[in-house]
Design an enzyme around this catalytic site. Structure first.
Site, PDB file in Angstrom:
ATOM      1  N   CYS A   1       7.048  -8.145 -39.319  1.00 31.91           N
ATOM      2  CA  CYS A   1       5.828  -8.190 -40.126  1.00 31.91           C
ATOM      3  C   CYS A   1       5.053  -9.490 -39.876  1.00 31.91           C
ATOM      4  O   CYS A   1       3.818  -9.485 -39.778  1.00 31.91           O
ATOM      5  CB  CYS A   1       6.145  -8.010 -41.607  1.00 31.91           C
ATOM      6  SG  CYS A   1       7.429  -9.097 -42.252  1.00 31.91           S
ATOM      7  N   ASN A   2       5.759 -10.614 -39.758  1.00 38.29           N
ATOM      8  CA  ASN A   2       5.083 -11.864 -39.425  1.00 38.29           C
ATOM      9  C   ASN A   2       4.488 -11.799 -38.025  1.00 38.29           C
ATOM     10  O   ASN A   2       3.382 -12.302 -37.775  1.00 38.29           O
ATOM     11  CB  ASN A   2       6.072 -13.038 -39.490  1.00 38.29           C
ATOM     12  CG  ASN A   2       6.600 -13.291 -40.881  1.00 38.29           C
ATOM     13  OD1 ASN A   2       5.977 -12.933 -41.871  1.00 38.29           O
ATOM     14  ND2 ASN A   2       7.771 -13.903 -40.974  1.00 38.29           N
TER      15      ASN A   2
END
Length: 342
Positions: A149-150
Protein backbone atom coordinates in the site's frame (compact mmCIF):
# COMPACT_ATOMS: atom_id res chain seq x y z
CA UNK A 1 -21.77 -15.01 -16.11
CA UNK A 2 -21.23 -15.34 -12.37
CA UNK A 3 -17.64 -15.96 -11.29
CA UNK A 4 -17.09 -18.16 -8.25
CA UNK A 5 -14.61 -16.66 -5.80
CA UNK A 6 -12.53 -17.96 -2.90
CA UNK A 7 -10.83 -15.75 -0.31
CA UNK A 8 -7.98 -17.32 1.65
CA UNK A 9 -7.32 -15.48 4.89
CA UNK A 10 -10.78 -14.00 5.16
CA UNK A 11 -10.50 -13.24 8.89
CA UNK A 12 -7.98 -10.43 8.38
CA UNK A 13 -8.64 -6.81 7.44
CA UNK A 14 -7.91 -7.23 3.73
CA UNK A 15 -10.03 -10.39 3.61
CA UNK A 16 -12.97 -8.62 5.21
CA UNK A 17 -12.51 -5.68 2.84
CA UNK A 18 -12.65 -8.06 -0.12
CA UNK A 19 -15.93 -9.47 1.18
CA UNK A 20 -17.34 -5.96 1.59
CA UNK A 21 -16.43 -5.03 -1.99
CA UNK A 22 -17.45 -8.27 -3.68
CA UNK A 23 -20.85 -8.10 -1.95
CA UNK A 24 -21.81 -5.34 -4.40
CA UNK A 25 -20.20 -6.92 -7.46
CA UNK A 26 -22.79 -7.83 -10.11
CA UNK A 27 -20.98 -10.92 -11.40
CA UNK A 28 -19.09 -12.44 -8.48
CA UNK A 29 -20.24 -14.94 -5.87
CA UNK A 30 -18.16 -15.88 -2.83
CA UNK A 31 -18.07 -19.68 -2.66
CA UNK A 32 -15.32 -20.26 -0.09
CA UNK A 33 -13.80 -18.34 2.83
CA UNK A 34 -10.86 -19.69 4.79
CA UNK A 35 -9.18 -18.92 8.09
CA UNK A 36 -6.80 -20.95 10.21
CA UNK A 37 -7.59 -20.14 13.85
CA UNK A 38 -11.18 -19.10 13.17
CA UNK A 39 -12.22 -22.03 10.96
CA UNK A 40 -15.68 -23.25 11.89
CA UNK A 41 -16.96 -19.78 12.71
CA UNK A 42 -19.21 -17.61 10.58
CA UNK A 43 -18.10 -14.28 9.13
CA UNK A 44 -20.85 -12.68 11.21
CA UNK A 45 -19.09 -13.90 14.34
CA UNK A 46 -15.68 -12.66 13.22
CA UNK A 47 -16.90 -9.44 11.57
CA UNK A 48 -20.37 -8.44 12.80
CA UNK A 49 -20.51 -5.60 10.26
CA UNK A 50 -20.94 -8.30 7.57
CA UNK A 51 -23.80 -10.12 9.30
CA UNK A 52 -26.36 -8.99 6.70
CA UNK A 53 -24.62 -11.05 4.00
CA UNK A 54 -25.30 -14.69 3.17
CA UNK A 55 -21.74 -16.03 3.28
CA UNK A 56 -20.17 -19.48 3.52
CA UNK A 57 -18.73 -20.53 6.86
CA UNK A 58 -15.00 -20.12 7.44
CA UNK A 59 -13.10 -23.34 6.74
CA UNK A 60 -9.49 -24.45 6.42
CA UNK A 61 -7.77 -24.24 3.03
CA UNK A 62 -7.69 -28.03 2.84
CA UNK A 63 -11.49 -28.15 2.92
CA UNK A 64 -11.95 -25.97 -0.19
CA UNK A 65 -12.90 -27.64 -3.48
CA UNK A 66 -10.93 -25.49 -5.90
CA UNK A 67 -12.46 -27.21 -8.94
CA UNK A 68 -15.49 -25.00 -8.29
CA UNK A 69 -13.48 -21.76 -8.06
CA UNK A 70 -12.80 -19.35 -10.94
CA UNK A 71 -10.51 -16.96 -9.06
CA UNK A 72 -8.86 -17.02 -5.66
CA UNK A 73 -7.76 -14.06 -3.57
CA UNK A 74 -4.90 -14.88 -1.18
CA UNK A 75 -4.95 -12.52 1.81
CA UNK A 76 -2.36 -14.48 3.74
CA UNK A 77 0.85 -13.44 5.55
CA UNK A 78 4.16 -13.11 3.73
CA UNK A 79 5.95 -16.44 3.24
CA UNK A 80 2.75 -18.34 4.05
CA UNK A 81 1.25 -17.22 0.75
CA UNK A 82 3.94 -18.73 -1.50
CA UNK A 83 3.71 -22.10 0.23
CA UNK A 84 -0.08 -22.17 -0.16
CA UNK A 85 -0.19 -20.92 -3.76
CA UNK A 86 2.41 -23.47 -4.83
CA UNK A 87 -0.08 -26.23 -3.93
CA UNK A 88 -3.13 -24.72 -5.65
CA UNK A 89 -4.33 -25.92 -9.08
CA UNK A 90 -2.02 -24.70 -11.85
CA UNK A 91 -4.89 -23.32 -13.93
CA UNK A 92 -6.50 -21.35 -11.10
CA UNK A 93 -6.46 -17.55 -11.43
CA UNK A 94 -4.94 -15.99 -8.32
CA UNK A 95 -4.57 -12.47 -6.94
CA UNK A 96 -2.08 -12.47 -4.08
CA UNK A 97 -2.17 -9.62 -1.56
CA UNK A 98 1.07 -10.54 0.22
CA UNK A 99 4.61 -9.47 -0.65
CA UNK A 100 5.66 -12.90 -1.89
CA UNK A 101 5.54 -12.22 -5.61
CA UNK A 102 6.13 -8.46 -5.87
CA UNK A 103 9.89 -8.57 -6.37
CA UNK A 104 11.22 -10.14 -9.57
CA UNK A 105 14.78 -10.73 -8.37
CA UNK A 106 15.02 -13.61 -5.83
CA UNK A 107 18.05 -11.95 -4.24
CA UNK A 108 16.03 -8.78 -3.65
CA UNK A 109 13.28 -10.84 -2.00
CA UNK A 110 15.84 -12.37 0.35
CA UNK A 111 17.35 -8.94 1.06
CA UNK A 112 14.05 -7.31 2.06
CA UNK A 113 12.13 -10.27 3.53
CA UNK A 114 14.94 -12.27 5.08
CA UNK A 115 14.24 -15.70 3.65
CA UNK A 116 14.78 -17.80 0.54
CA UNK A 117 11.85 -17.79 -1.87
CA UNK A 118 10.39 -21.30 -2.14
CA UNK A 119 8.31 -20.84 -5.29
CA UNK A 120 10.66 -19.29 -7.84
CA UNK A 121 8.72 -20.66 -10.81
CA UNK A 122 5.65 -18.76 -9.60
CA UNK A 123 7.66 -15.64 -8.84
CA UNK A 124 8.82 -15.60 -12.47
CA UNK A 125 5.21 -15.96 -13.66
CA UNK A 126 3.64 -13.26 -11.48
CA UNK A 127 2.58 -9.89 -12.89
CA UNK A 128 3.00 -6.80 -10.71
CA UNK A 129 -0.46 -5.57 -9.75
CA UNK A 130 -0.33 -1.78 -10.04
CA UNK A 131 -3.35 -1.74 -12.30
CA UNK A 132 -2.98 1.62 -14.03
CA UNK A 133 0.51 0.73 -15.27
CA UNK A 134 0.30 -3.03 -15.86
CA UNK A 135 -3.24 -3.28 -17.16
CA UNK A 136 -2.47 -5.18 -20.38
CA UNK A 137 -0.25 -7.73 -18.62
CA UNK A 138 -2.81 -8.24 -15.87
CA UNK A 139 -5.58 -9.08 -18.35
CA UNK A 140 -3.71 -12.18 -19.51
CA UNK A 141 -2.16 -13.14 -16.19
CA UNK A 142 -2.86 -16.20 -14.09
CA UNK A 143 -1.07 -14.88 -10.99
CA UNK A 144 -1.06 -11.21 -10.03
CA UNK A 145 1.01 -9.82 -7.15
CA UNK A 146 -0.72 -6.96 -5.36
CA UNK A 147 1.54 -4.05 -4.47
CA UNK A 148 2.39 -2.78 -1.02
CA UNK A 149 0.00 0.00 0.00
CA UNK A 150 2.87 2.40 0.74
CA UNK A 151 4.55 1.37 -2.50
CA UNK A 152 1.39 2.11 -4.49
CA UNK A 153 1.09 5.56 -2.93
CA UNK A 154 4.64 6.55 -3.81
CA UNK A 155 4.40 5.15 -7.32
CA UNK A 156 1.23 7.06 -8.11
CA UNK A 157 3.14 10.24 -7.27
CA UNK A 158 6.30 9.41 -9.19
CA UNK A 159 5.97 6.95 -12.07
CA UNK A 160 4.77 9.47 -14.68
CA UNK A 161 7.37 12.02 -13.55
CA UNK A 162 10.24 9.55 -13.93
CA UNK A 163 8.94 8.34 -17.29
CA UNK A 164 8.60 11.91 -18.60
CA UNK A 165 11.97 12.98 -17.12
CA UNK A 166 10.52 16.13 -15.59
CA UNK A 167 12.26 15.69 -12.22
CA UNK A 168 15.79 15.07 -10.97
CA UNK A 169 16.19 11.36 -10.27
CA UNK A 170 18.86 11.77 -7.60
CA UNK A 171 16.86 13.88 -5.16
CA UNK A 172 13.45 12.34 -4.35
CA UNK A 173 12.01 12.29 -0.84
CA UNK A 174 8.85 10.40 0.12
CA UNK A 175 7.31 11.24 3.49
CA UNK A 176 4.28 9.13 4.27
CA UNK A 177 1.73 8.80 7.07
CA UNK A 178 -0.41 5.72 7.39
CA UNK A 179 -3.30 4.36 9.45
CA UNK A 180 -2.88 1.46 11.81
CA UNK A 181 -4.88 -1.11 9.81
CA UNK A 182 -1.90 -1.39 7.46
CA UNK A 183 -0.16 -3.38 10.21
CA UNK A 184 -2.79 -6.13 10.03
CA UNK A 185 -5.16 -7.59 12.63
CA UNK A 186 -2.72 -9.60 14.73
CA UNK A 187 -2.35 -8.46 18.33
CA UNK A 188 0.70 -6.24 18.81
CA UNK A 189 1.55 -4.35 21.99
CA UNK A 190 2.65 -1.18 20.20
CA UNK A 191 -0.73 -1.01 18.42
CA UNK A 192 -2.85 -1.04 21.57
CA UNK A 193 -4.99 2.08 21.92
CA UNK A 194 -3.08 3.29 24.98
CA UNK A 195 0.24 2.85 23.17
CA UNK A 196 -0.75 4.43 19.85
CA UNK A 197 -3.38 7.06 20.58
CA UNK A 198 -2.45 10.75 20.87
CA UNK A 199 0.90 10.28 19.20
CA UNK A 200 2.68 9.70 15.91
CA UNK A 201 6.04 8.16 15.12
CA UNK A 202 8.28 7.23 12.24
CA UNK A 203 9.25 3.62 11.69
CA UNK A 204 11.73 1.75 9.50
CA UNK A 205 13.68 5.01 9.47
CA UNK A 206 16.88 5.23 7.45
CA UNK A 207 15.98 3.06 4.48
CA UNK A 208 14.91 -0.24 6.05
CA UNK A 209 11.25 -0.39 5.02
CA UNK A 210 10.48 -3.38 2.83
CA UNK A 211 8.51 -1.39 0.29
CA UNK A 212 11.77 0.26 -0.75
CA UNK A 213 12.40 -2.94 -2.70
CA UNK A 214 9.37 -2.14 -4.86
CA UNK A 215 10.45 1.47 -5.30
CA UNK A 216 13.95 0.38 -6.36
CA UNK A 217 12.59 -2.21 -8.79
CA UNK A 218 9.90 -0.14 -10.43
CA UNK A 219 11.58 3.28 -10.57
CA UNK A 220 14.85 1.86 -11.90
CA UNK A 221 13.00 -0.08 -14.61
CA UNK A 222 11.20 3.06 -15.75
CA UNK A 223 14.33 5.20 -15.79
CA UNK A 224 16.63 2.58 -17.29
CA UNK A 225 19.16 3.35 -14.56
CA UNK A 226 19.30 2.90 -10.79
CA UNK A 227 16.93 5.20 -8.91
CA UNK A 228 17.04 5.35 -5.12
CA UNK A 229 14.58 7.41 -3.11
CA UNK A 230 14.53 8.49 0.52
CA UNK A 231 11.44 7.13 2.22
CA UNK A 232 10.19 7.51 5.78
CA UNK A 233 6.77 6.18 6.85
CA UNK A 234 4.96 7.40 9.98
CA UNK A 235 2.22 5.64 11.93
CA UNK A 236 -0.68 7.83 13.04
CA UNK A 237 -3.68 7.02 15.28
CA UNK A 238 -6.15 6.56 12.43
CA UNK A 239 -7.77 3.34 11.26
CA UNK A 240 -7.51 3.85 7.52
CA UNK A 241 -5.70 5.98 5.02
CA UNK A 242 -2.31 6.90 3.60
CA UNK A 243 -1.11 10.39 2.79
CA UNK A 244 2.14 10.62 0.88
CA UNK A 245 4.06 13.87 0.55
CA UNK A 246 6.73 13.66 -2.14
CA UNK A 247 9.41 16.32 -2.62
CA UNK A 248 11.01 16.59 -6.07
CA UNK A 249 13.24 18.92 -8.09
CA UNK A 250 11.43 20.11 -11.18
CA UNK A 251 9.02 22.68 -12.53
CA UNK A 252 5.73 22.44 -10.58
CA UNK A 253 3.80 23.17 -13.77
CA UNK A 254 5.62 20.41 -15.66
CA UNK A 255 5.07 18.00 -12.78
CA UNK A 256 1.36 18.76 -12.74
CA UNK A 257 1.06 18.39 -16.52
CA UNK A 258 2.81 15.01 -16.46
CA UNK A 259 0.52 13.60 -13.77
CA UNK A 260 -2.64 15.13 -15.27
CA UNK A 261 -1.90 13.56 -18.65
CA UNK A 262 -1.08 10.18 -17.13
CA UNK A 263 -4.32 10.01 -15.15
CA UNK A 264 -6.66 11.82 -17.54
CA UNK A 265 -8.64 8.70 -18.42
CA UNK A 266 -8.12 6.69 -15.25
CA UNK A 267 -11.44 6.08 -13.45
CA UNK A 268 -9.99 5.97 -9.93
CA UNK A 269 -7.23 8.57 -10.19
CA UNK A 270 -8.49 12.07 -9.38
CA UNK A 271 -6.23 15.04 -10.12
CA UNK A 272 -7.01 18.05 -7.95
CA UNK A 273 -6.69 21.60 -9.31
CA UNK A 274 -3.12 22.88 -9.26
CA UNK A 275 -2.22 24.13 -5.79
CA UNK A 276 -4.88 22.06 -4.02
CA UNK A 277 -3.81 19.16 -1.81
CA UNK A 278 -5.69 15.97 -0.83
CA UNK A 279 -6.84 14.51 2.48
CA UNK A 280 -7.33 10.90 3.55
CA UNK A 281 -10.80 11.81 4.84
CA UNK A 282 -11.93 12.38 1.25
CA UNK A 283 -11.07 8.87 0.01
CA UNK A 284 -11.95 6.79 3.08
CA UNK A 285 -13.57 3.46 2.25
CA UNK A 286 -13.23 4.00 -1.50
CA UNK A 287 -11.05 2.90 -4.41
CA UNK A 288 -10.30 6.48 -5.40
CA UNK A 289 -6.88 8.08 -5.20
CA UNK A 290 -6.54 11.86 -4.99
CA UNK A 291 -3.40 13.54 -6.32
CA UNK A 292 -2.39 17.15 -5.75
CA UNK A 293 0.60 19.24 -6.86
CA UNK A 294 1.86 22.54 -5.53
CA UNK A 295 4.99 24.60 -5.93
CA UNK A 296 7.50 25.25 -3.17
CA UNK A 297 8.89 28.59 -1.99
CA UNK A 298 12.24 27.38 -3.39
CA UNK A 299 12.17 27.86 -7.15
CA UNK A 300 12.42 24.72 -9.23
CA UNK A 301 10.92 22.41 -6.61
CA UNK A 302 7.50 20.78 -6.45
CA UNK A 303 5.48 18.90 -3.85
CA UNK A 304 3.21 16.03 -4.88
CA UNK A 305 0.64 14.73 -2.40
CA UNK A 306 -1.29 11.48 -2.78
CA UNK A 307 -4.16 10.22 -0.60
CA UNK A 308 -5.69 6.76 -0.74
CA UNK A 309 -7.33 4.20 1.53
CA UNK A 310 -4.72 1.57 2.36
CA UNK A 311 -7.29 -1.23 2.65
CA UNK A 312 -9.12 -0.36 -0.56
CA UNK A 313 -7.08 1.27 -3.33
CA UNK A 314 -3.89 0.22 -1.54
CA UNK A 315 -4.84 -3.45 -1.22
CA UNK A 316 -8.26 -5.14 -1.55
CA UNK A 317 -9.76 -2.63 -3.98
CA UNK A 318 -6.67 -2.89 -6.14
CA UNK A 319 -6.99 -6.68 -5.95
CA UNK A 320 -10.60 -6.57 -7.13
CA UNK A 321 -9.69 -4.11 -9.89
CA UNK A 322 -7.10 -6.63 -11.11
CA UNK A 323 -9.48 -9.57 -10.76
CA UNK A 324 -12.02 -7.76 -12.93
CA UNK A 325 -9.43 -7.52 -15.71
CA UNK A 326 -8.39 -11.16 -15.33
CA UNK A 327 -12.01 -12.31 -15.59
CA UNK A 328 -12.99 -10.04 -18.49
CA UNK A 329 -15.25 -7.87 -16.34
CA UNK A 330 -15.56 -4.10 -16.38
CA UNK A 331 -12.54 -2.87 -14.43
CA UNK A 332 -14.69 -0.68 -12.19
CA UNK A 333 -17.27 -3.34 -11.25
CA UNK A 334 -17.94 -3.39 -7.53
CA UNK A 335 -15.64 -0.42 -6.97
CA UNK A 336 -17.51 2.79 -7.74
CA UNK A 337 -18.85 3.37 -4.24
CA UNK A 338 -18.40 6.90 -2.92
CA UNK A 339 -16.00 7.57 -0.04
CA UNK A 340 -17.43 7.57 3.49
CA UNK A 341 -17.62 11.06 5.02
CA UNK A 342 -17.35 12.32 7.67
Amino acid sequence: MTHKIAILGASGYTGAELVRLIASHPNMEIKALTASRKAGQSMAQVFPFLRHLDLPELVTIEEVDFSEIDLCFCALPHATSQAVIRELPKDLKIVDLSADFRLRDPAEYTKWYGGVHDALELQAEAVYGLTEFYRDDIRGARLVAGTGCNAATGQYALRPLIADRVIALDDIIINLITGVSGAGRSLKENLLHAELSEGAHGYAVGGTHRHLGEFDQEFSAIAGEPVRVQFTPHLIPANRGILGTVYVKGSPEAVYKSLAQAYENEPFMIMLPFGETPSTRHVRGSNFCHVGVTGDRIEGRAIVMVALDNLTKGSSGQALQNANLMLGEDETAGLMMAPVFP
